[in-house]
Design a protein around this motif. Structure first.
Motif, short mmCIF file in Angstrom:
data_model
loop_
_atom_site.label_atom_id
_atom_site.label_comp_id
_atom_site.label_asym_id
_atom_site.label_seq_id
_atom_site.Cartn_x
_atom_site.Cartn_y
_atom_site.Cartn_z
N ARG A 24 0.84 -1.21 0.00
CA ARG A 24 0.00 0.00 0.00
C ARG A 24 0.87 1.25 0.00
O ARG A 24 0.60 2.23 -0.68
N ILE A 25 1.90 1.20 0.81
CA ILE A 25 2.79 2.37 0.92
C ILE A 25 3.48 2.64 -0.41
O ILE A 25 3.53 3.77 -0.90
N GLU A 27 2.50 1.72 -3.34
CA GLU A 27 1.46 2.14 -4.27
C GLU A 27 1.20 3.65 -4.13
O GLU A 27 1.16 4.40 -5.10
N ALA A 28 1.02 4.07 -2.88
CA ALA A 28 0.70 5.47 -2.62
C ALA A 28 1.85 6.38 -3.05
O ALA A 28 1.65 7.43 -3.67
N LEU A 29 3.06 5.96 -2.76
CA LEU A 29 4.22 6.78 -3.10
C LEU A 29 4.36 6.91 -4.61
O LEU A 29 4.57 8.00 -5.14
N PHE A 31 2.14 6.45 -6.84
CA PHE A 31 0.97 7.11 -7.39
C PHE A 31 1.09 8.63 -7.26
O PHE A 31 0.79 9.38 -8.18
N ALA A 32 1.54 9.06 -6.10
CA ALA A 32 1.57 10.50 -5.83
C ALA A 32 2.71 11.21 -6.54
O ALA A 32 2.65 12.40 -6.80
N ALA A 33 3.76 10.45 -6.87
CA ALA A 33 4.99 11.09 -7.37
C ALA A 33 4.79 11.68 -8.76
O ALA A 33 4.08 11.14 -9.59
N ALA A 34 5.44 12.81 -8.97
CA ALA A 34 5.37 13.46 -10.28
C ALA A 34 6.42 12.90 -11.23
O ALA A 34 6.37 13.13 -12.42
N ARG A 45 11.06 5.05 2.78
CA ARG A 45 9.78 5.24 3.45
C ARG A 45 9.24 3.94 4.05
O ARG A 45 8.13 3.90 4.58
N VAL A 68 -3.64 0.85 -15.48
CA VAL A 68 -2.43 1.57 -15.10
C VAL A 68 -1.38 0.51 -14.82
O VAL A 68 -1.69 -0.50 -14.19
N LEU A 79 4.32 4.72 -12.32
CA LEU A 79 3.03 4.23 -12.82
C LEU A 79 2.71 4.97 -14.11
O LEU A 79 2.87 6.19 -14.19
N ARG A 80 2.26 4.22 -15.10
CA ARG A 80 1.89 4.82 -16.38
C ARG A 80 0.60 4.16 -16.86
O ARG A 80 0.36 2.99 -16.55
N PHE B 138 0.64 7.79 -20.15
CA PHE B 138 0.51 9.03 -19.38
C PHE B 138 0.91 8.78 -17.95
O PHE B 138 0.67 7.70 -17.41
N PRO B 143 -0.20 14.93 -9.76
CA PRO B 143 0.72 14.44 -8.73
C PRO B 143 0.44 15.10 -7.39
O PRO B 143 -0.01 16.24 -7.34
N GLU B 144 0.65 14.33 -6.35
CA GLU B 144 0.44 14.89 -5.01
C GLU B 144 1.82 15.19 -4.43
O GLU B 144 2.53 14.28 -4.05
N PHE C 31 -6.56 8.10 -13.72
CA PHE C 31 -5.15 8.24 -13.35
C PHE C 31 -4.51 9.41 -14.09
O PHE C 31 -3.77 10.20 -13.51
N GLY C 67 -3.51 1.39 -1.40
CA GLY C 67 -2.80 2.61 -1.02
C GLY C 67 -3.33 3.83 -1.76
O GLY C 67 -3.02 4.96 -1.42
N VAL C 68 -4.13 3.56 -2.78
CA VAL C 68 -4.75 4.63 -3.57
C VAL C 68 -6.24 4.38 -3.52
O VAL C 68 -6.67 3.24 -3.63
N THR C 81 -4.28 9.29 -2.89
CA THR C 81 -3.61 8.37 -1.96
C THR C 81 -4.51 8.21 -0.74
O THR C 81 -5.22 9.13 -0.34
N LEU C 85 -2.38 7.21 4.70
CA LEU C 85 -0.98 7.23 4.27
C LEU C 85 -0.49 8.65 4.01
O LEU C 85 0.57 8.85 3.44
N LEU C 88 3.03 9.76 4.45
CA LEU C 88 4.05 9.45 3.45
C LEU C 88 4.38 10.67 2.60
O LEU C 88 5.47 10.79 2.05
#
Lengths: 232, 275, 232
Positions: A24-25, A27-29, A31-34, A45, A68, A79-80, B138, B143-144, C31, C67-68, C81, C85, C88
């Protein structure tokens, strides 16, 4: 808590309940990353000593059939959207500047023959390459100035960047299509002096023996993209 | 996508359409590109290409182009000259095989260059056919970003604490004792000024007017007036000044004593100064 | 391929294989979107007549333990997210800061003269003490609210905390140097008025006769340090 229990059945490994939380962690990381994240950043983490690689592989398998996907680019994870859904997302796409044929060829030569000088690019293409072509490629961020060749005139050497790998979805330069064919046919090395010839392209940022670092004057000379942009 | 489609569609068209090929020099990316296109017309593996045949085709093309268009870039002509030379060497028996590069090797090098250019083009196309970020695949649209939370870690030493305390307490305890020094115009200063000012005039003038130059600083106005008034009274008593006032709180007028004939003022000034 | 089968069970609906594909599409769209999407926009990318709402609900259930999560904001759908979490996505760093001169003086006065009110601190310092100075000291955790003085206005009384002792390496508050020691250290001049005194400090937590306990309103007013801090 009920959710977490349900979670284990789906995502996690029954024998190792912590694993679900770690997935989960991750996944969240991701997912959130740019931008793509390397395993070191991800591991930082997670509890100390967590072996992040098998977790990422598991996550990659879980995401493989979905809309995804988890992919590796330039040695990092991101993730793409799934490639087969490209048709769906074309509306979302940013209009990217179309590269000229000269630019595309030059990009390919830099990718397959790097580190390479402008003269070597010209040698392969059989025509002189305008400064503008290289500037356009520098502006895309896909190629970069590496250093200078230890040769008369100290020509600048070019190589590809991480952004190149990321854009074309390559995990490493070795994943370039047809690279093995090129190597097999002995076509990789540019027509450089035999003692400089290295048969495999490499974007290793470490300079080769025949390269030396760029001087401070190179930045001032506007070899880097910003100046070219202002001229437009 | 379009870029490589253009690339794809260009070549067969040129290859199959001889007349247009003859004139369309501008469509080629230099002599090597032209050679490669001509080589494709041989429809054989580039490894087995006849360089001799290729040289003939190239020279024929250049000949045609010169007849029709005339404007050929120099590098096409350089290549033509080089190919003509290569052709002659390939046709003639090698005279000094030991010297320099043989014609065979030169032909092989050219074939190799053509193969390399073709390979690069092929792989450039494959590269562009890969799923590209922002075109086919894509990344996260929203992004967060990772927020930076800063926790201040305050630092202070025991010395800071004690010296600050001791210093502050001492400042406070001393400030009770100290009295600020006040600025006062002495009687002597006032008298000296009055003598100088009034000694010059025979007319009645208000005291304030004499002293205007000394009363610019508001904090000293009171002391200047008081001292001057006291000094004036003393000078009247000595018979050196005359004063008159219309009523209470109205301006006080001063002038040098009139009936002192000759220069008595000097003498009496000297007397009073001595006294 | 075993993995894919496993996945189907998770994502897809065996009775309706198309559904899995529709879920993939929704997943990819959500996404890649730069903003939350409404159901109309999502439906426009799916075969005509697809009822997108139950699909989204299914996707929401599937993502719930992960996690998402798929969430609705303002009537639109977006992937976020998981809220648990959130930690994070914050990078916590420690920055070292020096206390201002005013804060150090105030701290010292609180230490020596406690229990002390703000007005009393000002009296001793001879200058008014800004609210911010006391807030900073409360943030350090070195001073604390003790109670209220039984006096007009019921002003808050301040004292030092255990964290103060621990930061300055004091075994007990009584170990703070007295006047003789301050003179010995050269911090106080030998020739001081006879009535100059340094109190014998005490941080006895028991309220004094002229103090009364803080009311519940003091916590709400934010006078106390954040509650979370005390848990640390």
């Amino acid at each position: 808590m009920g959710k977490v229990a349900e979670m284990r059945v789906i995502v996690g490994d029954k024998k190792d309940p912590d694993r679900a939380e770690e997935l989960r962690i991750l996944e969240a990381l991701l997912f959130a990353a740019a931008a793509p994240l390397d395993e070191k950043a991800l591991a930082s983490r997670l509890p100390a000593g967590t072996d992040v690689h098998p977790l990422l592989q598991q996550l990659q398998r879980e995401y493989a059939p979905r809309g995804v996907n988890l992919v590796r680019v330039g040695g990092k994870w991101t993730l793409r959207t799934a490639t087969d859904l490209a048709w769906l997302l074309t509306h979302e796409s940013v209009v990217t500047r179309k590269l000229s044929r000269a630019a595309i060829e030059t990009l390919a030569i830099v990718a397959y023959h790097q580190p390479v000088t402008r003269a070597e690019v010209e040698e392969i293409r059989g025509v002189s390459t305008s400064k503008g072509t290289l500037d356009v490629l520098l502006e895309t961020g896909w190629i970069r100035l590496r250093g200078r060749r230890k040769a008369p005139g100290r020509p600048v050497t070019y190589g590809t960047s991480e952004a190149f790998l990321s854009h074309f979805g390559l995990d490493a330069l070795g994943d370039l299509p047809g690279l093995d064919e090129l190597k097999g046919a002995g076509l990789v090395e540019a027509a450089m002096p035999a003692d400089f010839a290295v048969p495999v392209p490499s974007d290793d940022p470490a300079l080769r023996d025949d390269e030396e670092p760029l001087g401070p004057e190179d930045v001032d000379l506007g070899l880097a993209p910003p100046l070219g942009r202002t001229e437009e | 996508m379009n870029a490589e489609q253009d690339f794809e569609s260009d070549l067969p068209e040129r290859a199959s359409d001889e007349p247009s090929l003859m004139v369309d020099v501008e469509g080629f990316e230099g002599p090597l590109d032209l050679l490669l296109t001509l080589a494709r017309q041989q429809k054989v593996d580039l490894a087995k290409i006849s360089i001799l045949a290729l040289a003939d085709q190239y020279l024929a093309f250049i000949e045609e182009a010169r007849k029709m268009r005339l404007e050929l870039a120099a590098d096409y002509l350089v290549m033509a000259a080089w190919l003509a030379y290569l052709k002659s060497r390939l046709l003639l028996p090698e005279q000094h095989p030991s010297e320099g590069v043989s014609a065979e090797e030169m032909a092989n090098a050219l074939a190799r260059r053509l193969r390399r250019l073709e390979a690069i083009r092929q792989f450039a196309e494959q590269l562009l056919n890969r799923p590209q970020l922002g075109r086919d695949v894509f990344q996260r649209g929203q992004p967060e970003p990772i927020a930076e939370v800063k926790h201040p870690q305050w630092s202070a030493t025991m010395y800071d604490l004690l010296s600050a305390y001791a210093a502050r307490r001492q400042i406070r305890s001393r400030s009770v004792v100290r009295v600020a020094k006040r600025t006062v115009w002495s009687l002597a200063e006032a008298r000296e000024a009055l003598e100088r000012l009034i000694g010059q005039t025979m007319d009645w003038s208000p005291l304030d007017q004499y002293l205007v130059a000394y009363m610019t600083d508001p904090s000293t106005v009171t002391t200047v007036l008081a001292s001057s008034f006291a000094a004036a009274l003393e000078m009247i008593r000595e018979g050196r000044l005359e004063a008159h006032q219309q009523g209470a709180f109205s301006p006080l007028y001063l002038r040098r004593k009139q009936n002192a004939a000759g220069d008595p003022s000097q003498g009496s000034a000297a007397d009073s100064g001595n006294g």
